[in-house]
Design a protein around this motif. Structure first.
Motif, mmCIF file in Angstrom:
data_model
loop_
_atom_site.group_PDB
_atom_site.id
_atom_site.type_symbol
_atom_site.label_atom_id
_atom_site.label_comp_id
_atom_site.label_asym_id
_atom_site.label_seq_id
_atom_site.Cartn_x
_atom_site.Cartn_y
_atom_site.Cartn_z
ATOM 1 N N GLY A 111 0.634 -1.805 -0.175
ATOM 2 C CA GLY A 111 0.041 0.058 0.304
ATOM 3 C C GLY A 111 1.174 1.104 -0.005
ATOM 4 O O GLY A 111 2.192 1.049 0.336
ATOM 5 N N THR A 112 0.228 2.638 -0.281
ATOM 6 C CA THR A 112 0.886 3.500 -0.925
ATOM 7 C C THR A 112 -0.221 4.547 -0.166
ATOM 8 O O THR A 112 -1.752 4.720 -0.150
ATOM 9 C CB THR A 112 0.959 3.870 -1.974
ATOM 10 O OG1 THR A 112 0.431 4.035 -2.962
ATOM 11 C CG2 THR A 112 2.695 2.893 -2.477
ATOM 12 N N MET A 113 0.338 5.719 0.263
ATOM 13 C CA MET A 113 -0.602 7.050 0.363
ATOM 14 C C MET A 113 0.562 8.015 0.494
ATOM 15 O O MET A 113 1.878 7.939 0.234
ATOM 16 C CB MET A 113 -0.581 7.176 2.445
ATOM 17 C CG MET A 113 0.662 6.740 3.110
ATOM 18 S SD MET A 113 0.281 7.103 4.962
ATOM 19 C CE MET A 113 -0.206 9.080 4.711
ATOM 20 N N ARG A 114 -0.808 9.656 -0.013
ATOM 21 C CA ARG A 114 0.287 10.305 0.521
ATOM 22 C C ARG A 114 0.927 11.444 1.313
ATOM 23 O O ARG A 114 0.064 10.803 2.769
ATOM 24 C CB ARG A 114 -0.971 11.704 -0.587
ATOM 25 C CG ARG A 114 -0.724 11.737 -1.997
ATOM 26 C CD ARG A 114 -1.281 13.084 -2.919
ATOM 27 N NE ARG A 114 -1.037 13.895 -2.466
ATOM 28 C CZ ARG A 114 -0.108 14.624 -3.111
ATOM 29 N NH1 ARG A 114 0.426 14.055 -4.257
ATOM 30 N NH2 ARG A 114 0.076 15.665 -2.792
ATOM 31 N N TYR A 115 1.924 11.958 1.766
ATOM 32 C CA TYR A 115 2.541 12.527 2.931
ATOM 33 C C TYR A 115 1.540 13.517 3.210
ATOM 34 O O TYR A 115 0.654 13.907 4.667
ATOM 35 C CB TYR A 115 3.948 12.784 2.747
ATOM 36 C CG TYR A 115 4.827 12.302 2.709
ATOM 37 C CD1 TYR A 115 5.254 11.526 4.283
ATOM 38 C CD2 TYR A 115 5.231 11.866 1.742
ATOM 39 C CE1 TYR A 115 6.753 10.778 3.726
ATOM 40 C CE2 TYR A 115 6.568 11.193 1.556
ATOM 41 C CZ TYR A 115 7.218 10.507 2.520
ATOM 42 O OH TYR A 115 7.801 10.106 2.912
ATOM 43 N N PRO A 119 -7.234 12.310 -0.772
ATOM 44 C CA PRO A 119 -7.555 11.567 -0.551
ATOM 45 C C PRO A 119 -7.253 10.917 -2.438
ATOM 46 O O PRO A 119 -7.506 11.820 -3.175
ATOM 47 C CB PRO A 119 -9.439 11.730 -0.576
ATOM 48 C CG PRO A 119 -9.405 12.798 0.633
ATOM 49 C CD PRO A 119 -8.567 13.198 0.158
ATOM 50 N N GLY A 120 -7.311 9.866 -2.763
ATOM 51 C CA GLY A 120 -7.545 8.564 -4.099
ATOM 52 C C GLY A 120 -6.211 9.422 -4.063
ATOM 53 O O GLY A 120 -5.458 8.454 -5.532
ATOM 54 N N GLY A 121 -4.782 9.235 -3.531
ATOM 55 C CA GLY A 121 -3.673 9.377 -3.522
ATOM 56 C C GLY A 121 -3.005 8.751 -3.334
ATOM 57 O O GLY A 121 -1.936 8.364 -4.138
ATOM 58 N N GLY A 122 -3.609 7.565 -2.704
ATOM 59 C CA GLY A 122 -2.665 6.114 -2.429
ATOM 60 C C GLY A 122 -3.238 4.809 -3.650
ATOM 61 O O GLY A 122 -4.489 5.000 -4.205
ATOM 62 N N ARG A 123 -2.280 3.762 -3.152
ATOM 63 C CA ARG A 123 -2.493 2.893 -3.992
ATOM 64 C C ARG A 123 -2.223 1.533 -3.113
ATOM 65 O O ARG A 123 -1.715 1.555 -2.589
ATOM 66 C CB ARG A 123 -1.305 2.396 -4.908
ATOM 67 C CG ARG A 123 -1.245 3.765 -5.755
ATOM 68 C CD ARG A 123 -2.915 4.596 -7.374
ATOM 69 N NE ARG A 123 -2.223 5.637 -8.046
ATOM 70 C CZ ARG A 123 -3.367 6.686 -7.831
ATOM 71 N NH1 ARG A 123 -3.474 6.463 -6.632
ATOM 72 N NH2 ARG A 123 -2.352 7.259 -8.322
ATOM 73 N N LEU A 124 -3.097 0.423 -3.394
ATOM 74 C CA LEU A 124 -2.392 -0.925 -3.245
ATOM 75 C C LEU A 124 -2.456 -1.835 -4.592
ATOM 76 O O LEU A 124 -3.028 -2.223 -5.441
ATOM 77 C CB LEU A 124 -3.626 -1.518 -2.570
ATOM 78 C CG LEU A 124 -3.331 -2.790 -2.279
ATOM 79 C CD1 LEU A 124 -2.763 -3.121 -0.990
ATOM 80 C CD2 LEU A 124 -5.427 -3.686 -1.605
#
Length: 288
Positions: A111-115, A119-124
């Motif tokens: 998983g990822t995320m924006r710092y 919303p919508g900035g992360g991925r799996l």
């Protein structure tokens, strides 16, 4: 009240990702913002640290020895001698790796995320042993905990700001997933956000609550049947470990707490444990 002990006293900024390695009998965890992998031996109390080249969201064992890590720019590998190499990179600006897990087929779900947690900035992503990867959830905010039911027919997934634990159906032939739907939604009067999680041998789902002062256990039908009250606000992840995998280890965080809050939570950032909490399920090592 459930007794909570200190497994390892630490001051991790953002402790995360508790994982039991049955081959080495070590409890693995990370300090994300400290860019450190921690290894803890419950039998001796010995602990060691490994510095990573970037912020590290998660660490998991590899089937051939060594470690796989979910970093800011992609997934990296450490061999048994702790030499580092990249497996795959995606170079998304202002994004870092967050929680990750290995499925029964040896894939890493990263998983990822924006710092800024936009919303919508992360991925799996599902990452195969050869480094190829596919985006499974393209629009997460804070991609977080993952786990599989004991029969490997259900995958659980947390995108923290939704305040839900979702479930997917799993194809038993290849581990692909479909039909995402809510499993548990926190009631409005329950504080906190679901963070990391683990699934025990009975199929119950244990969820650490960020700013919730608790770890919750849910039965396979989604019923809350146990609350472990925590001495810190920010429980981040949990995993069963120890010789019979009956002890529940819980990572915690200091990030974002004021000096006054830290004074009231001296164990924030430490690795905590609930002995004989239940029966953990066997985990899997990354096949790459």
């Amino acid at each position: 009240m459930t007794k909570i002990d200190v497994a390892y006293r630490a001051t991790a900024v953002l402790g995360e990702g508790a994982t039991w390695d049955p081959v080495t009998s070590l409890l693995l965890w990370v300090d994300i913002l400290g860019s450190e992998v921690h290894e803890f031996d419950p039998a001796t109390g010995a602990a060691s640290r490994l510095s990573t080249p970037q912020h590290v969201g998660a660490v998991k064992p590899r089937s051939g020895g060594g470690l796989v890590v979910n970093l800011a720019e992609g997934v990296g590998l450490y061999d048994a001698d702790r030499h580092f190499s990249w497996l795959t990179q995606w170079h998304e600006p202002d994004v870092r790796g967050n929680d990750a897990a290995v499925d029964p087929w040896g894939h890493l779900w990263a998983g990822t995320m924006r710092y800024d947690e936009a919303p919508g900035g992360g991925r799996l992503r599902r990452v195969t042993p050869d480094g190829s990867h596919s985006v499974i959830v393209p629009d997460a905010a804070v991609s977080n905990g993952l786990g599989w039911s004991p029969d490997a027919r259900t995958m659980y997934y947390i995108d923290s700001p939704t305040r839900r634990v979702d479930r997917f159906d799993v194809d038993p032939t290849n581990g692909s997933v479909r039909d995402r739907r809510p499993f548990v939604t926190l009631p409005d009067d329950t504080p906190g956000f679901p963070d990391g999680m683990t699934v025990d041998a009975d199929g119950c789902v244990w969820v650490a609550l960020w700013d919730g002062w608790a770890v919750h256990r849910y039965t396979p039908d989604g019923r809350l049947d146990r609350v472990v009250e925590m001495p810190v606000a920010r429980a981040t992840a949990c995993a069963f470990g120890g010789p019979q995998q009956r002890d529940l280890y819980i990572t915690t965080a200091r990030a974002g707490l004021s000096e006054a809050q830290l004074a009231d939570q001296p164990l924030a950032g430490s690795l905590l444990v609930v002995e004989d909490a239940g029966q953990g399920a066997p985990g899997w090592a990354f096949a790459g």
